[in-house]
Design an enzyme around this catalytic site. Structure first.
Site, PDB file in Angstrom:
ATOM      1  N   SER A 254       0.855  -1.189   0.000  1.00 52.47           N
ATOM      2  CA  SER A 254       0.000   0.000   0.000  1.00 52.47           C
ATOM      3  C   SER A 254       0.889   1.235   0.000  1.00 52.47           C
ATOM      4  CB  SER A 254      -0.914   0.039   1.242  1.00 52.47           C
ATOM      5  OG  SER A 254      -1.889  -0.973   1.202  1.00 52.47           O
ATOM      6  N   SER A 292      -4.215  -3.387  -2.929  1.00 52.40           N
ATOM      7  CA  SER A 292      -3.354  -2.300  -2.454  1.00 52.40           C
ATOM      8  C   SER A 292      -4.210  -1.144  -1.959  1.00 52.40           C
ATOM      9  CB  SER A 292      -2.433  -1.831  -3.579  1.00 52.40           C
ATOM     10  OG  SER A 292      -1.567  -0.800  -3.145  1.00 52.40           O
ATOM     11  N   GLU A 294      -4.207   2.859  -1.607  1.00 53.31           N
ATOM     12  CA  GLU A 294      -3.621   4.172  -1.907  1.00 53.31           C
ATOM     13  C   GLU A 294      -4.511   5.232  -1.284  1.00 53.31           C
ATOM     14  OE1 GLU A 294      -1.771   1.321  -4.337  1.00 53.31           O
ATOM     15  OE2 GLU A 294      -3.911   1.771  -4.250  1.00 53.31           O
TER      16      GLU A 294
END
Length: 465
Positions: A254, A292, A294
């Site tokens: 991340s 992930s 973000e």
């Protein structure tokens, strides 16, 4: 496992490699601390080696603290906002942040399994400093962001304690910021190389407002073949060199980014600014993978929103929306450079089960840069080109550096969300502003006729129809 021999030279920041990193100049420290009043502190925990023993180590983690307003953010709050590009991650306290548009606690970064401990530590720190919390004052929800460092760290052992949180906050200071394997970034990996904490800043020229903007990242995303360094496909070449070096496979990683600026922005403008951080992350090689996270948090130091006041109305300075473009460009540049700084400054690290994360080979990057240097040089010497030929209609507020005065940098008069320029046409019987002939006189109105009820009407008669 095959390990590539490490370079002997010192680690340096990305800018020292001669990379093309945008057109705006960095601040004094090229760090988020270039925004006045912003402090950064770290606590780094590195213990043990060898096989993973949950609860015992090895430990490769820590805490990073970002303190707006010299740490007095609880009593003197600031405008804040954020953006989630992909939500396979967490920033606690973000729901309230987005609802109220206020930052009122320090911002902490750590590993995924330590969010609760860090949030509890921040709460204890603030309650000790402000005993009226929960009684005289409202309750708090600390802002804590996380990334998964389980490739190198005994993450389930939850080794972050309250004293580590207190130390990161108390160690926070202005000036240069440690980068790489420090604080919350200690166990982080980026594009299969060692990642961690990175930061950068930009100082806009006076004609564009003279504002300072800084970004700090905890970078832990991506795959090697996607890596771009200064726009160069470095990762595609390095994949072959590191093909026999094991990489993490189960964790997507991340990235958490924190944006600070002294530009006077409202919450919705900070949200828009945070969106552009995603463009900077993409420049380095992220496609915001399914697993992930973000996530971006931002704040402006320009306006102080007091927790206590007897006033009914609070006045704020606000930057016009059409003045945001230079900040958008600057935040994209900052984000890209902050991620690269994290990678360039990070040292190689061995963690749990002897998992190994190599450092980005700076010599290889230098070779790329040297090969492309003639191209960079020709671009710098090329005169400024625009997509349309220069004309009298060229806007006076074009964001050129050096050839526009502050007084001439007026808001654009293009049609946009700010509305249409007013007036759009001369009023009836009023000469146009350029002194040309006025509108033709209107035809004489038909005389009014009396209707049966005796009222006057301007409707045309049957013969007129």
């Amino acid at each position: 496992m095959v390990r590539i021999p490490e370079e002997n030279g010192p680690r340096v920041r990305a800018r020292e490699l001669g990379l093309p990193l945008g057109r705006f100049k960095p601040g004094k420290y090229n760090a988020i601390t270039d925004v006045e009043g912003v402090l950064v502190g770290h606590t780094t925990i590195i213990e043990g080696s060898g096989a993973l023993r949950p609860g015992f180590g090895p430990v490769r983690t820590g805490v990073t603290a970002i303190l707006p307003n010299l740490g007095n953010i609880f009593m003197e709050r600031m405008s804040g906002g954020g953006f989630v590009l992909n939500g396979a991650g967490e920033v606690s306290g973000m729901t309230q942040l987005m609802e109220w548009g206020l930052i009122e606690t320090p911002i902490l970064l750590t590993n995924t399994m330590a969010v609760g401990a860090v949030s509890d530590g921040v709460a204890n720190y603030l309650v000790q400093r402000y005993p009226g919390i929960g009684d005289e004052h409202d309750v708090i929800i600390p802002v804590v962001g996380e990334c998964d460092d389980s490739w190198l760290n005994d993450i389930s052992g939850r080794h972050v304690r309250q004293e580590h949180v207190f130390a990161a906050i108390n160690n926070a200071k202005s000036g240069p910021v440690q980068e790489g394997n420090v604080g919350g970034g200690t166990g982080m990996v980026t594009c299969d190389f060692k990642g961690g904490i990175g930061t950068s800043s930009r100082k806009l020229p006076e004609v564009l407002g003279g504002y300072t903007l800084g970004v700090l990242v905890m970078s832990n995303f991506g795959k090697m073949h996607n890596l771009r360094v200064g726009g160069l496909p470095v990762g595609e070449v390095l994949v072959e060199k590191f093909k026999n070096t094991p990489h993490r496979g189960k964790s997507y990683g991340s990235i958490i980014a924190v944006v600070a600026t002294d530009a006077p922005l409202l919450s919705h403008q900070i949200n828009r600014l945070c969106k552009r951080v995603g463009l900077g992350i993409g420049r380095v090689g992220s496609y915001a993978a399914h697993g992930s996270g973000e996530i971006v948090v931002g704040f402006s130091t320009a306006n102080i929103i007091p927790r206590r006041t007897q006033k009914m109305v609070y006045k704020m300075k606000i930057l016009l929306d059409q003045r945001l473009d230079p900040l958008y460009e600057a935040v994209m540049e900052c984000t890209e450079e902050a991620i690269l700084n994290a990678m360039c400054m990070a040292e190689p690290m061995t963690g749990v089960n002897d998992n190994y994360s190599p450092a980005l080979p700076l010599d290889e990057v230098r070779r790329f840069v040297d090969a492309c240097r003639p191209i960079f040089a020709s671009v710098k010497k090329r005169p400024h080109q625009t997509s349309v030929p220069a004309s009298k209609e060229r806007p006076s507020d074009e964001d050129r550096e050096g050839d526009v005065t502050l007084g001439s940098a007026l808001p654009t008069q293009v049609r946009s969300a700010e509305g249409i320029p007013f007036p759009t046409r001369p009023a009836p019987n009023e000469p146009p502003p350029d002194g040309g002939p006025g509108p033709a006189p209107a035809a004489a109105a038909a005389p009014a006729r009396e209707d049966p009820e005796g009222s006057s009407s301007g409707s045309p008669s049957a013969s007129d129809r």
